[in-house]
Scaffold this active site. Structure first.
Site, mmCIF file in Angstrom:
data_model
loop_
_atom_site.group_PDB
_atom_site.id
_atom_site.type_symbol
_atom_site.label_atom_id
_atom_site.label_comp_id
_atom_site.label_asym_id
_atom_site.label_seq_id
_atom_site.Cartn_x
_atom_site.Cartn_y
_atom_site.Cartn_z
ATOM 1 N N ALA A 230 -77.544 59.666 59.601
ATOM 2 C CA ALA A 230 -77.455 59.306 58.182
ATOM 3 C C ALA A 230 -78.606 59.856 57.349
ATOM 4 O O ALA A 230 -78.496 59.948 56.124
ATOM 5 C CB ALA A 230 -77.377 57.786 58.045
ATOM 6 N N ALA A 231 -79.717 60.241 57.992
ATOM 7 C CA ALA A 231 -80.832 60.799 57.223
ATOM 8 C C ALA A 231 -80.711 62.309 57.074
ATOM 9 O O ALA A 231 -81.564 62.949 56.462
ATOM 10 C CB ALA A 231 -82.163 60.445 57.895
ATOM 11 N N GLN B 115 -78.576 66.064 56.132
ATOM 12 C CA GLN B 115 -78.055 66.572 54.854
ATOM 13 C C GLN B 115 -76.644 66.092 54.553
ATOM 14 O O GLN B 115 -76.340 65.775 53.409
ATOM 15 C CB GLN B 115 -78.019 68.053 54.695
ATOM 16 C CG GLN B 115 -78.490 69.059 55.634
ATOM 17 C CD GLN B 115 -77.900 70.391 55.189
ATOM 18 O OE1 GLN B 115 -77.994 70.741 54.010
ATOM 19 N NE2 GLN B 115 -77.250 71.094 56.082
ATOM 20 N N ARG C 37 -73.186 78.578 72.604
ATOM 21 C CA ARG C 37 -72.325 77.414 72.305
ATOM 22 C C ARG C 37 -72.269 76.438 73.485
ATOM 23 O O ARG C 37 -72.340 75.236 73.300
ATOM 24 C CB ARG C 37 -70.918 77.920 71.942
ATOM 25 C CG ARG C 37 -70.024 76.821 71.422
ATOM 26 C CD ARG C 37 -68.717 77.343 70.886
ATOM 27 N NE ARG C 37 -67.828 76.218 70.615
ATOM 28 C CZ ARG C 37 -67.793 75.545 69.472
ATOM 29 N NH1 ARG C 37 -68.598 75.861 68.493
ATOM 30 N NH2 ARG C 37 -66.963 74.534 69.301
ATOM 31 N N ASN D 150 -75.595 68.268 73.523
ATOM 32 C CA ASN D 150 -75.091 67.176 72.696
ATOM 33 C C ASN D 150 -74.206 66.197 73.456
ATOM 34 O O ASN D 150 -74.066 65.044 73.044
ATOM 35 C CB ASN D 150 -74.336 67.735 71.479
ATOM 36 C CG ASN D 150 -75.292 68.067 70.352
ATOM 37 O OD1 ASN D 150 -76.112 67.229 69.981
ATOM 38 N ND2 ASN D 150 -75.223 69.267 69.824
ATOM 39 N N GLN E 145 -72.963 57.038 72.721
ATOM 40 C CA GLN E 145 -72.336 56.466 71.519
ATOM 41 C C GLN E 145 -70.930 55.947 71.826
ATOM 42 O O GLN E 145 -70.502 54.932 71.281
ATOM 43 C CB GLN E 145 -72.341 57.497 70.385
ATOM 44 C CG GLN E 145 -73.786 57.765 69.936
ATOM 45 C CD GLN E 145 -73.912 58.646 68.708
ATOM 46 O OE1 GLN E 145 -72.933 59.137 68.165
ATOM 47 N NE2 GLN E 145 -75.135 58.837 68.257
ATOM 48 N N GLY F 75 -70.133 65.808 63.917
ATOM 49 C CA GLY F 75 -71.232 66.532 64.581
ATOM 50 C C GLY F 75 -70.692 67.534 65.591
ATOM 51 O O GLY F 75 -69.804 67.216 66.381
ATOM 52 N N ASP G 55 -62.347 73.096 57.252
ATOM 53 C CA ASP G 55 -61.658 74.370 57.477
ATOM 54 C C ASP G 55 -60.345 74.405 56.683
ATOM 55 O O ASP G 55 -59.973 75.428 56.112
ATOM 56 C CB ASP G 55 -61.365 74.546 58.976
ATOM 57 C CG ASP G 55 -62.608 74.321 59.808
ATOM 58 O OD1 ASP G 55 -63.540 75.125 59.702
ATOM 59 O OD2 ASP G 55 -62.663 73.310 60.537
ATOM 60 N N ARG H 211 -61.154 75.044 53.158
ATOM 61 C CA ARG H 211 -61.584 76.445 52.998
ATOM 62 C C ARG H 211 -60.366 77.370 52.958
ATOM 63 O O ARG H 211 -60.322 78.324 52.176
ATOM 64 C CB ARG H 211 -62.501 76.836 54.166
ATOM 65 C CG ARG H 211 -63.897 76.230 54.064
ATOM 66 C CD ARG H 211 -64.665 76.392 55.371
ATOM 67 N NE ARG H 211 -66.056 75.972 55.225
ATOM 68 C CZ ARG H 211 -66.887 75.799 56.256
ATOM 69 N NH1 ARG H 211 -66.479 76.004 57.492
ATOM 70 N NH2 ARG H 211 -68.142 75.432 56.039
ATOM 71 N N HIS I 181 -62.682 73.570 66.039
ATOM 72 C CA HIS I 181 -63.533 73.801 64.868
ATOM 73 C C HIS I 181 -64.624 74.778 65.306
ATOM 74 O O HIS I 181 -65.752 74.396 65.620
ATOM 75 C CB HIS I 181 -64.147 72.488 64.375
ATOM 76 C CG HIS I 181 -65.228 72.726 63.353
ATOM 77 N ND1 HIS I 181 -64.972 73.240 62.105
ATOM 78 C CD2 HIS I 181 -66.572 72.574 63.416
ATOM 79 C CE1 HIS I 181 -66.111 73.368 61.448
ATOM 80 N NE2 HIS I 181 -67.098 72.992 62.214
HETATM 81 P P1 NAX Z 1 -78.915 67.586 59.815
HETATM 82 O O1 NAX Z 1 -79.722 68.257 60.892
HETATM 83 O O2 NAX Z 1 -79.361 67.675 58.408
HETATM 84 O O3 NAX Z 1 -78.761 66.050 60.176
HETATM 85 C C1 NAX Z 1 -78.416 65.604 61.443
HETATM 86 C C2 NAX Z 1 -79.027 64.260 61.609
HETATM 87 O O4 NAX Z 1 -78.573 63.746 62.855
HETATM 88 C C3 NAX Z 1 -80.547 64.278 61.664
HETATM 89 O O5 NAX Z 1 -81.071 63.392 60.686
HETATM 90 C C4 NAX Z 1 -80.870 63.836 63.077
HETATM 91 O O6 NAX Z 1 -82.049 63.061 63.153
HETATM 92 C C5 NAX Z 1 -79.621 63.018 63.411
HETATM 93 N N1 NAX Z 1 -79.377 62.850 64.848
HETATM 94 C C6 NAX Z 1 -79.617 63.713 65.860
HETATM 95 N N2 NAX Z 1 -79.300 63.153 67.024
HETATM 96 C C7 NAX Z 1 -78.843 61.921 66.751
HETATM 97 C C8 NAX Z 1 -78.382 60.836 67.551
HETATM 98 N N3 NAX Z 1 -78.357 60.933 68.873
HETATM 99 N N4 NAX Z 1 -77.991 59.707 66.935
HETATM 100 C C9 NAX Z 1 -78.039 59.591 65.587
HETATM 101 N N5 NAX Z 1 -78.505 60.571 64.785
HETATM 102 C C10 NAX Z 1 -78.887 61.723 65.361
HETATM 103 O O7 NAX Z 1 -77.433 68.139 60.017
HETATM 104 P P2 NAX Z 1 -76.214 68.064 59.003
HETATM 105 O O8 NAX Z 1 -76.217 69.265 58.148
HETATM 106 O O9 NAX Z 1 -76.171 66.729 58.367
HETATM 107 O O10 NAX Z 1 -74.993 68.267 60.024
HETATM 108 C C11 NAX Z 1 -74.671 67.265 60.959
HETATM 109 C C12 NAX Z 1 -73.653 67.781 61.951
HETATM 110 O O11 NAX Z 1 -72.447 68.159 61.308
HETATM 111 C C13 NAX Z 1 -74.108 69.017 62.721
HETATM 112 O O12 NAX Z 1 -73.770 68.872 64.076
HETATM 113 C C14 NAX Z 1 -73.265 70.113 62.104
HETATM 114 O O13 NAX Z 1 -73.091 71.203 62.997
HETATM 115 C C15 NAX Z 1 -71.994 69.384 61.839
HETATM 116 N N6 NAX Z 1 -71.061 70.003 60.899
HETATM 117 C C16 NAX Z 1 -69.739 69.866 61.153
HETATM 118 C C17 NAX Z 1 -68.783 70.394 60.328
HETATM 119 C C18 NAX Z 1 -67.326 70.246 60.622
HETATM 120 O O14 NAX Z 1 -66.542 70.820 59.884
HETATM 121 N N7 NAX Z 1 -66.898 69.505 61.642
HETATM 122 C C19 NAX Z 1 -69.169 71.180 59.113
HETATM 123 C C20 NAX Z 1 -70.557 70.892 58.655
HETATM 124 C C21 NAX Z 1 -71.564 70.721 59.750
HETATM 125 O O15 NAX Z 1 -71.953 72.008 60.185
#
Ligand code: NAX
Length: 328
Positions: A12-13, A15, A98, A105, A112, A130, A159, A162, A187
């Site tokens: 949640a913290a 982007q 990948r 992950n 979870q 994620g 997607d 898009r 994805h």
């Molecule tokens: P950020 O790196 O800004 O934020 C991820 C947050 O997750 C961080 O605050 C981190 O501390 C937290 N985190 C890491 N491990 C954790 C855990 N075990 N439990 C709880 N929190 C945890 O990434 P952001 O841009 O917000 O993207 C988040 C995820 O979305 C990434 O995996 C990204 O690849 C994925 N996306 C998926 C998309 C989709 O279409 N399915 C598109 C957008 C994005 O790329």
């Protein structure tokens, strides 16, 4: 007043979280009359940043927001949730393949999944954003046997948007007039964005565009590589559009897809379209608004489509193989 819906958001913290939280609190998932409680999960190093985000959320004074929780313990963040949006995961670092990302992950989603199984409402819905979201979702689902497989999904809504947008821009139509594209498979850049059933203001997109080569040589790679193009331009991965897609994905589940339209979601394959059972693959789906979905049946594939589907399905099967030890 309706009783509040409890939504967990992990990462949640981050982007995406920053764009997602205020819109959940405004009612973008359940509607303008349904109060919400938001329960955020972060990892310990990000808890301070989360505190700041939650202060801001408080400062928005949203009328529908009934409660805010921030924790680094999934047993707290997932307690009694109706919906969990699993956004948090480790980003791919430079040079990482990948499969390395999948292995890194995977364990997060084991933990979870188990926590959701233990403390979420038994009929909770879980949507994984994620990455690698299809396989992360498969891992979590396998570790939560008490939550039905049909309650899980992974996000290919971005997607889908898009693909719609590329067709709209190409022919100068409004986004809303482009309907029924499909994202099939993973994805990832093997996904198959399918235009064959799409319409533009009610007419077949194939006729309106009238250029098969454009679909094959421009549309497909542009949709597949859009995330990379955004990173190159912005220096950061898609966040606003990703949060918007996550909200639409969840809103369709709870408020339904519009009449005559479908969307794309990665769901547990039941064997439809020859996609092997037991992988999380993107399909065209319709939603009634009660938290369920149905895979749209009967769409035709030409040879090109069959080849594309086979490629992305093979990748998903390979990913399942990579994490086989986490699925027991
Ligand atoms: P950020 O790196 O800004 O934020 C991820 C947050 O997750 C961080 O605050 C981190 O501390 C937290 N985190 C890491 N491990 C954790 C855990 N075990 N439990 C709880 N929190 C945890 O990434 P952001 O841009 O917000 O993207 C988040 C995820 O979305 C990434 O995996 C990204 O690849 C994925 N996306 C998926 C998309 C989709 O279409 N399915 C598109 C957008 C994005 O790329």
């Amino acid at each position: 007043m309706t009783s509040p819906r409890i939504v967990a958001v992990t990462g949640a913290a981050g982007q995406i979280g920053y764009s997602l939280l205020p819109r959940i609190a405004r009612g973008d998932i359940f509607g303008p009359d349904v109060p919400v409680i938001i329960q955020c999960l972060e990892i310990p190093p990000a808890m301070n940043a989360l505190r700041g985000v939650l202060m801001e959320l408080e400062d928005c004074a949203f009328p529908l927001l009934e409660g805010i929780v921030g924790s680094d313990d999934p047993m707290v963040a997932f307690k009694d949730v109706d919906l969990a949006l699993l956004v948090g995961s480790k980003p791919r670092s430079k040079g990482m393949e990948r499969n390395d990302l999948i292995r890194e992950n995977g364990p997060i989603f084991v933990g979870q999944g188990k926590a959701l199984d233990a403390v979420a409402k038994p009929d909770a819905r879980v949507a994984v954003i994620g990455n690698p979201c299809n396989t992360n979702c498969l891992i979590a689902l396998h570790n939560a046997p008490g939550i039905p497989k049909q309650n899980w999904s992974a996000m290919t809504q971005l997607d889908h948007h898009r693909a719609k947008a590329q067709i709209a821009v190409r022919v100068g139509a409004h986004f809303r007039d482009v309907q029924n594209v499909v994202i099939w498979g993973n994805h990832s850049n093997t996904q198959y964005p399918d235009w064959h059933h799409a319409t533009v203001a009610g007419k077949p997109a194939t006729e309106v565009v009238g250029d098969d080569a454009w679909f094959k040589n421009d549309f497909i790679p542009t949709v597949q590589e859009r995330g990379k193009a955004i990173i190159e331009a912005r220096g950061l991965s898609s966040a606003m559009s990703a949060a918007n897609a996550a909200l639409d994905h969840a809103r369709y589940l709870y408020q339904g897809t519009p009449a005559g339209q479908w969307t794309s979601m990665a769901v547990y394959s039941d064997g439809s379209y020859g996609v092997p059972e037991g992988i999380m693959s993107s399909f065209p789906v319709t939603c009634k608004g009660d938290g369920t979905y149905e895979i749209v049946q009967g769409l035709e594939f030409n040879d090109f489509g069959k080849e594309r589907l086979a490629i992305t399905v093979k990748e998903l099967e390979g990913e399942r193989e990579t994490v086989a030890n986490l699925l027991d």
